[in-house]
Scaffold this active site. Structure first.
Site, PDB file in Angstrom:
ATOM      1  N   LYS A 158      -3.415 -24.801  52.034  1.00 35.68           N
ATOM      2  CA  LYS A 158      -4.176 -25.966  51.580  1.00 35.68           C
ATOM      3  C   LYS A 158      -4.259 -27.023  52.677  1.00 35.68           C
ATOM      4  O   LYS A 158      -3.317 -27.204  53.442  1.00 35.68           O
ATOM      5  CB  LYS A 158      -3.492 -26.590  50.340  1.00 35.68           C
ATOM      6  CG  LYS A 158      -3.375 -25.623  49.161  1.00 35.68           C
ATOM      7  CD  LYS A 158      -2.515 -26.189  48.029  1.00 35.68           C
ATOM      8  CE  LYS A 158      -3.267 -27.172  47.158  1.00 35.68           C
ATOM      9  NZ  LYS A 158      -2.473 -27.521  45.927  1.00 35.68           N
ATOM     10  N   ASN A 289      -3.576 -38.602  42.043  1.00 33.08           N
ATOM     11  CA  ASN A 289      -4.807 -39.334  42.300  1.00 33.08           C
ATOM     12  C   ASN A 289      -4.575 -40.809  42.019  1.00 33.08           C
ATOM     13  O   ASN A 289      -4.191 -41.189  40.912  1.00 33.08           O
ATOM     14  CB  ASN A 289      -5.946 -38.793  41.455  1.00 33.08           C
ATOM     15  CG  ASN A 289      -6.361 -37.407  41.915  1.00 33.08           C
ATOM     16  OD1 ASN A 289      -6.507 -37.181  43.111  1.00 33.08           O
ATOM     17  ND2 ASN A 289      -6.508 -36.484  40.999  1.00 33.08           N
ATOM     18  N   ARG A 291      -6.363 -43.420  41.502  1.00 34.50           N
ATOM     19  CA  ARG A 291      -7.618 -44.076  41.077  1.00 34.50           C
ATOM     20  C   ARG A 291      -7.918 -43.680  39.641  1.00 34.50           C
ATOM     21  O   ARG A 291      -7.231 -42.849  39.059  1.00 34.50           O
ATOM     22  CB  ARG A 291      -8.758 -43.578  41.964  1.00 34.50           C
ATOM     23  CG  ARG A 291      -8.793 -42.045  41.965  1.00 34.50           C
ATOM     24  CD  ARG A 291     -10.060 -41.458  42.493  1.00 34.50           C
ATOM     25  NE  ARG A 291      -9.913 -40.038  42.762  1.00 34.50           N
ATOM     26  CZ  ARG A 291     -10.066 -39.067  41.871  1.00 34.50           C
ATOM     27  NH1 ARG A 291     -10.368 -39.338  40.611  1.00 34.50           N
ATOM     28  NH2 ARG A 291      -9.902 -37.807  42.201  1.00 34.50           N
TER      29      ARG A 291
HETATM   30  P1  ADP Z   1      -8.034 -30.930  45.239  1.00 40.05           P
HETATM   31  O1  ADP Z   1      -7.433 -32.230  45.677  1.00 40.05           O
HETATM   32  O2  ADP Z   1      -8.916 -30.309  46.266  1.00 40.05           O
HETATM   33  O3  ADP Z   1      -8.647 -30.995  43.886  1.00 40.05           O
HETATM   34  P2  ADP Z   1      -5.581 -29.750  44.101  1.00 40.05           P
HETATM   35  O4  ADP Z   1      -4.306 -29.620  44.829  1.00 40.05           O
HETATM   36  O5  ADP Z   1      -5.679 -30.837  43.078  1.00 40.05           O
HETATM   37  O6  ADP Z   1      -6.786 -29.899  45.166  1.00 40.05           O
HETATM   38  O7  ADP Z   1      -5.938 -28.377  43.395  1.00 40.05           O
HETATM   39  C1  ADP Z   1      -7.158 -28.156  42.733  1.00 40.05           C
HETATM   40  C2  ADP Z   1      -7.092 -26.892  41.924  1.00 40.05           C
HETATM   41  O8  ADP Z   1      -6.773 -25.762  42.764  1.00 40.05           O
HETATM   42  C3  ADP Z   1      -6.014 -26.874  40.857  1.00 40.05           C
HETATM   43  O9  ADP Z   1      -6.426 -27.502  39.670  1.00 40.05           O
HETATM   44  C4  ADP Z   1      -5.801 -25.383  40.673  1.00 40.05           C
HETATM   45  O10 ADP Z   1      -6.866 -24.826  39.922  1.00 40.05           O
HETATM   46  C5  ADP Z   1      -5.922 -24.849  42.086  1.00 40.05           C
HETATM   47  N1  ADP Z   1      -4.597 -24.788  42.756  1.00 40.05           N
HETATM   48  C6  ADP Z   1      -4.039 -25.743  43.540  1.00 40.05           C
HETATM   49  N2  ADP Z   1      -2.806 -25.378  43.966  1.00 40.05           N
HETATM   50  C7  ADP Z   1      -2.559 -24.150  43.451  1.00 40.05           C
HETATM   51  C8  ADP Z   1      -1.456 -23.208  43.521  1.00 40.05           C
HETATM   52  N3  ADP Z   1      -0.350 -23.469  44.213  1.00 40.05           N
HETATM   53  N4  ADP Z   1      -1.582 -22.037  42.827  1.00 40.05           N
HETATM   54  C9  ADP Z   1      -2.688 -21.754  42.121  1.00 40.05           C
HETATM   55  N5  ADP Z   1      -3.758 -22.588  42.026  1.00 40.05           N
HETATM   56  C10 ADP Z   1      -3.714 -23.763  42.672  1.00 40.05           C
END
Ligand code: ADP
Length: 446
Positions: A158, A289, A291
């Site tokens: 990520k 988040n 916000r």
């Molecule tokens: P963003 O800030 O881009 O929205 P997030 O970290 O909030 O990124 O993750 C967005 C989505 O990605 C989550 O709601 C989930 O669906 C998927 N996701 C994130 N991390 C994981 C993980 N470790 N395993 C499986 N799915 C994940």
């Protein structure tokens, strides 16, 4: 209380903020690009200032133009909404340096949570359970292999600066890791100007459950329960509900307390959302988040609180005035995000709205800047309306949702209303039986 608030946003959320201000007797200043000159938030605001051409970079992201608009109109405070500059710590700092109040947390908290690596460290230090993964950024392939050995496959790479579901790559095995790591880095650099990545165990079938919190400047913190945002397409939320069909009252109280304690430790203020993945009865922090969120109205529906009003009160220095024992949850709420897109291919469909008839009746709320003859410009996010339905029970909420979707008329452009109509007829959805991958797997055949 503030006398005049500048709303640094557009579309439904600009209108949403204007409505809270108007009810509180606060004057509003709309800022807009040339593409939004005839938009509803511009028409309803007390004053409006054009801040640039259609491209967001030159208008809604133009910090100097927004600050100039606040200066010439004599605003006291700036509400950033969501998206655009809402999580830009430099902007929040500039707002304060120019003598305006930023309606949101401190620039330091925005910065801390805006970088996912520092956010995760802060989460661990403040007692939140996190997804197992790298202790920090993963700057070399060798390091990536080390981490994956610890967590096991599949792993998710990520972007530290990630957002909007972008900049994530899965590696299912050792063979895929090097390429996934490299691709994630180059995509992160292209999308966010920052190549830094980190790694997490890729969870198999979690739900996305997030906790809404409110914190004032006097040390009071409450949580407003959870929202289940597991129905996603490309990691972007499509439909949200509160409460989650997967949690009981004891689990809610437990994770809510953990979230509040973490916010106390961090000294956080204003509204915030702590996002978790939830699998086999366990919560794992993914991000925070700093916000107001798109899906905040479902929390408003079940708590009776106006979250924008609370943000304004907190930013003006008022104490919350209520404690956790005063927060009660009533019934069930669902929000459908309605996008100007083809409901099968998801191709954006900007254009001019023909007939427009939003649904109404008991328990139905539509947050939208649309009207007959409105233009949906091609330059911005394609979400054009939110349908929020509240019922005494989940079942009543579902019946009401079906009825409301059937009444909704948006002529002239394609929308995702038909997707929501298919969803509401689906048995798994009706049973609350879904996780973050279910929508793509079952309904979108991806
Ligand atoms: P963003 O800030 O881009 O929205 P997030 O970290 O909030 O990124 O993750 C967005 C989505 O990605 C989550 O709601 C989930 O669906 C998927 N996701 C994130 N991390 C994981 C993980 N470790 N395993 C499986 N799915 C994940």
């Amino acid at each position: 209380m503030f006398e005049k608030v500048l709303i640094a946003n557009r579309g439904e959320i600009a209108l949403r903020i204007h409505r809270a201000c108007r009810e509180m007797g606060i004057k509003t200043v709309a800022v807009h690009s040339t593409a939004d000159a005839a938009a509803m938030h511009v028409r309803l605001a007390d004053e409006a200032v054009c801040i640039g051409p259609p491209s967001a970079k030159d208008s809604y992201l133009n910090k100097a133009a927004i600050l100039s608009a606040a200066t010439i109109t004599g605003a006291d405070a700036i509400h950033p909404g969501y998206g655009f500059l809402s999580e830009n710590a430099d902007f929040a700092e500039m707002v304060e340096d120019h003598g305006f109040v930023f309606i949101g947390p401190s620039p330091a908290h925005i910065r801390l949570m805006g970088d996912k690596v520092t956010a995760k460290k802060a989460a661990i230090e403040s007692g939140l359970p996190v997804v197992p993964g790298s202790p920090g950024a993963v700057d070399s392939v060798e390091e990536a292999f080390e981490v994956a050995k610890e967590t096991g496959y599949p792993v998710l790479i990520k972007a530290s600066a990630g957002g909007g579901g972008r900049g994530m790559k899965v590696a299912n095995s050792e063979k895929e890791l090097e390429e996934a790591w490299r691709t994630a880095r180059s995509e992160a650099l292209a999308a966010f100007g920052n190549a830094e990545v980190y790694m997490e165990k890729y969870l198999g079938n979690p739900r996305h459950i997030e906790i809404q919190i409110l914190a004032d400047n006097h040390g009071n913190v409450v949580h407003l329960g959870e929202r289940d945002c597991s129905l996603q397409r490309r990691h972007q939320k499509v439909l949200e509900e509160a409460p989650s069909p997967a949690l009981n009252a004891a689990e809610r109280a437990r994770i809510g307390e953990v979230a509040c304690a973490a916010m106390r430790t961090l000294g956080y203020r204003n509204a915030g959302t702590i996002e978790f993945l939830y699998e086999n009865g366990e919560f794992f922090f993914i991000e925070m988040n700093t916000r107001l969120q798109v899906e905040h109205p479902i929390t408003e529906a079940i708590t009776g609180l106006d979250l924008v009003r609370e943000q304004l009160r907190i930013a003006a220095g008022a104490p919350l005035g209520y404690g956790q024992q005063d927060v009660h949850f009533t019934g069930h709420a669902i929000e459908c995000r309605i996008n100007a897109e083809n409901p099968e291919t998801f191709r954006p469909c900007p254009g001019t709205v023909g007939d427009y008839h939003p649904p109404g009746g008991l328990g139905v709320r539509v947050d939208s800047g649309l009207f007959a003859g409105a233009t949906v410009p091609p330059h911005y996010d394609s979400m054009i309306a939110k349908l929020i339905v509240h019922g005494n029970s989940r079942n009543e909420c579902l019946m009401r949702l079906r009825r409301a979707l059937g009444e909704f008329v948006v002529g002239g452009i394609e929308t995702t209303i038909p997707l929501h109509q298919r969803l509401v007829e689906n048995t798994d959805f009706q049973n609350g039986d879904y996780d973050i991958r279910w929508l793509e797997k079952t309904m979108l055949n991806l």
